[in-house]
Design a protein around this motif. Structure first.
Motif, PDB file in Angstrom:
ATOM      1  N   UNK A 211       0.688  -1.190   0.295  1.00 44.25           N
ATOM      2  CA  UNK A 211      -0.054   0.058  -0.165  1.00 44.25           C
ATOM      3  C   UNK A 211       0.900   0.882   0.133  1.00 44.25           C
ATOM      4  N   UNK A 212       1.751   1.196   0.570  1.00 41.13           N
ATOM      5  CA  UNK A 212       2.916   2.309   0.943  1.00 41.13           C
ATOM      6  C   UNK A 212       3.867   2.769  -0.683  1.00 41.13           C
ATOM      7  N   UNK A 213       3.634   1.747  -1.006  1.00 39.12           N
ATOM      8  CA  UNK A 213       4.131   1.810  -2.392  1.00 39.12           C
ATOM      9  C   UNK A 213       3.966   2.387  -3.165  1.00 39.12           C
ATOM     10  N   UNK A 214       1.727   2.244  -3.322  1.00 38.40           N
ATOM     11  CA  UNK A 214       1.468   1.669  -3.973  1.00 38.40           C
ATOM     12  C   UNK A 214       0.900   3.809  -4.031  1.00 38.40           C
ATOM     13  N   UNK A 215       0.680   4.589  -2.896  1.00 38.22           N
ATOM     14  CA  UNK A 215       0.715   5.460  -2.923  1.00 38.22           C
ATOM     15  C   UNK A 215       1.529   6.952  -3.352  1.00 38.22           C
ATOM     16  N   UNK A 216       1.297   7.733  -4.262  1.00 40.71           N
ATOM     17  CA  UNK A 216       1.902   9.021  -4.214  1.00 40.71           C
ATOM     18  C   UNK A 216       2.805   9.455  -3.295  1.00 40.71           C
ATOM     19  N   UNK A 217       3.757  10.094  -3.895  1.00 41.94           N
ATOM     20  CA  UNK A 217       5.264  10.453  -2.845  1.00 41.94           C
ATOM     21  C   UNK A 217       4.409  10.816  -1.696  1.00 41.94           C
ATOM     22  N   UNK A 218       3.662  11.528  -2.236  1.00 40.17           N
ATOM     23  CA  UNK A 218       3.555  13.464  -1.178  1.00 40.17           C
ATOM     24  C   UNK A 218       2.505  12.645   0.075  1.00 40.17           C
ATOM     25  N   UNK A 219       2.104  11.249  -0.629  1.00 39.13           N
ATOM     26  CA  UNK A 219       1.029  10.710   0.414  1.00 39.13           C
ATOM     27  C   UNK A 219       1.656   9.308   1.202  1.00 39.13           C
ATOM     28  N   UNK A 220       2.855   8.768   1.089  1.00 39.91           N
ATOM     29  CA  UNK A 220       3.170   8.121   1.422  1.00 39.91           C
ATOM     30  C   UNK A 220       3.372   7.897   3.140  1.00 39.91           C
ATOM     31  N   UNK A 221       4.428   9.286   3.201  1.00 40.69           N
ATOM     32  CA  UNK A 221       4.825   9.382   4.804  1.00 40.69           C
ATOM     33  C   UNK A 221       3.544   9.681   5.961  1.00 40.69           C
ATOM     34  N   UNK A 222       3.329  10.356   5.611  1.00 36.52           N
ATOM     35  CA  UNK A 222       1.848  10.549   6.364  1.00 36.52           C
ATOM     36  C   UNK A 222       0.455  10.105   6.820  1.00 36.52           C
ATOM     37  N   UNK A 223      -0.001   8.735   5.627  1.00 33.57           N
ATOM     38  CA  UNK A 223      -0.121   7.238   5.682  1.00 33.57           C
ATOM     39  C   UNK A 223       0.618   6.332   6.857  1.00 33.57           C
ATOM     40  N   UNK A 224       2.287   5.932   6.252  1.00 32.79           N
ATOM     41  CA  UNK A 224       3.013   5.568   7.183  1.00 32.79           C
ATOM     42  C   UNK A 224       2.605   5.927   8.482  1.00 32.79           C
ATOM     43  N   UNK A 225       2.487   7.272   8.913  1.00 31.94           N
ATOM     44  CA  UNK A 225       2.068   7.810  10.631  1.00 31.94           C
ATOM     45  C   UNK A 225       1.093   7.376  10.559  1.00 31.94           C
TER      46      UNK A 225
END
Length: 288
Positions: A211-225
């Motif tokens: 899922x994290x690898x599929x996200x746009x770069x701008x979205x991956x960090x706040x999703x990981x959080x």
């Protein structure tokens, strides 16, 4: 406070720029660190959307749209953890009402523009996939394929079921592998198909990473959080850290390409770009 601690090294790395240029860059970086991702979740009734979200994410869920409203409209929820938040959009499933599927096509076109990713849940024991396939190719199409991650849910229910009620048997795992091949043939997705069982906690770590690898770069960090601690693996954090550095670099590029900026300032921005990106990666933990 942590955000301020992280912003100071970034501010320091921009000291070679004029103050007005540095502030312009910092404004872009603040927008990145406060980005609120939006993830859509779809699947037929009983696909296990809520249980999957509860298993993956640790924030508190609060409805931001009328949960008693007609189910033809997507329900929106805010997931909050500390100062961070993300939006979950519960999209209506397809294939349960042919008349409504036409309405859903229009609805999805509007929603896809706003979504960072769609988790498309398909139950492991669901064999009626013709409508899903048609809807995917006609509505999602080439334009939005990169925003869809297929997830085989309730993997523990696939035949042959384990009468003892334990984890997935070897035979079930082989059945899941065949199901994954089938979905790849039907949908030709951009991202690898995932398979999970929330009940047995099987496949969740792999799914979180994909899922994290599929996200746009701008979205991956706040999703990981927002992820539950077991899913914040070193691989997941490194991907998010790298994405954050690249988004900060892209913010510098945007400022650098502003036509009104004098050429000498652009030259300085280009010169400090790699340093700023390196600093952004180093301070990632302050933000996320």
């Amino acid at each position: 406070m942590k955000n301020q601690d992280g912003l100071q090294p970034l501010q320091d790395s921009l000291m070679g720029l004029p103050e007005w240029a540095s502030e312009r860059v910092m404004q872009q970086i603040r927008q990145l660190t406060n980005y609120e991702p939006v993830i859509g979740i779809m699947g037929k009734t009983g696909a296990g959307k809520s249980s999957l979200c509860n298993a993956l994410f640790q924030g508190e869920v609060s409805p931001i749209s009328d949960v008693t409203a007609c189910t033809r409209e997507p329900l929106r929820f805010r997931l909050t953890l500390g100062e961070r938040s993300m939006l979950l959009v519960d999209l209506p499933g397809v294939g349960e009402n042919k008349q409504r599927d036409t309405e859903y096509a229009t609805l999805y076109h509007k929603q896809l523009l706003k979504l960072d990713l769609v988790l498309w849940l398909i139950k492991a024991d669901d064999r009626a996939l013709a409508v899903d396939e048609q809807f995917y190719h006609q509505v999602i199409g080439e334009q939005y394929r990169h925003r869809v991650l297929f997830v085989i849910s309730q993997a523990d229910k696939i035949e042959p079921t384990d009468s003892l009620g334990g984890g997935l048997s070897a035979a079930q795992k082989r059945s899941i592998s065949r199901k994954i091949v089938t979905l790849h043939e039907l949908f030709q997705p951009v991202h690898p198909v995932c398979a999970v069982s929330v009940r047995t906690k099987w496949g969740l770590k792999v799914m979180a990473e994909r899922m994290v690898r599929s996200l746009p770069r701008v979205a991956s960090s706040p999703v990981v959080a927002q992820l539950q601690r077991p899913f914040r693996t070193e691989q997941v954090k490194e991907k998010a850290r790298s994405d954050f550095g690249e988004t900060v670099g892209a913010a510098l590029d945007i400022v650098c390409n502003v036509p009104l900026f004098p050429a000498p300032v652009r030259t300085v921005i280009r010169a400090v770009r790699d340093t700023v990106v390196s600093v952004a990666r180093a301070v990632w933990d302050f933000f996320f």
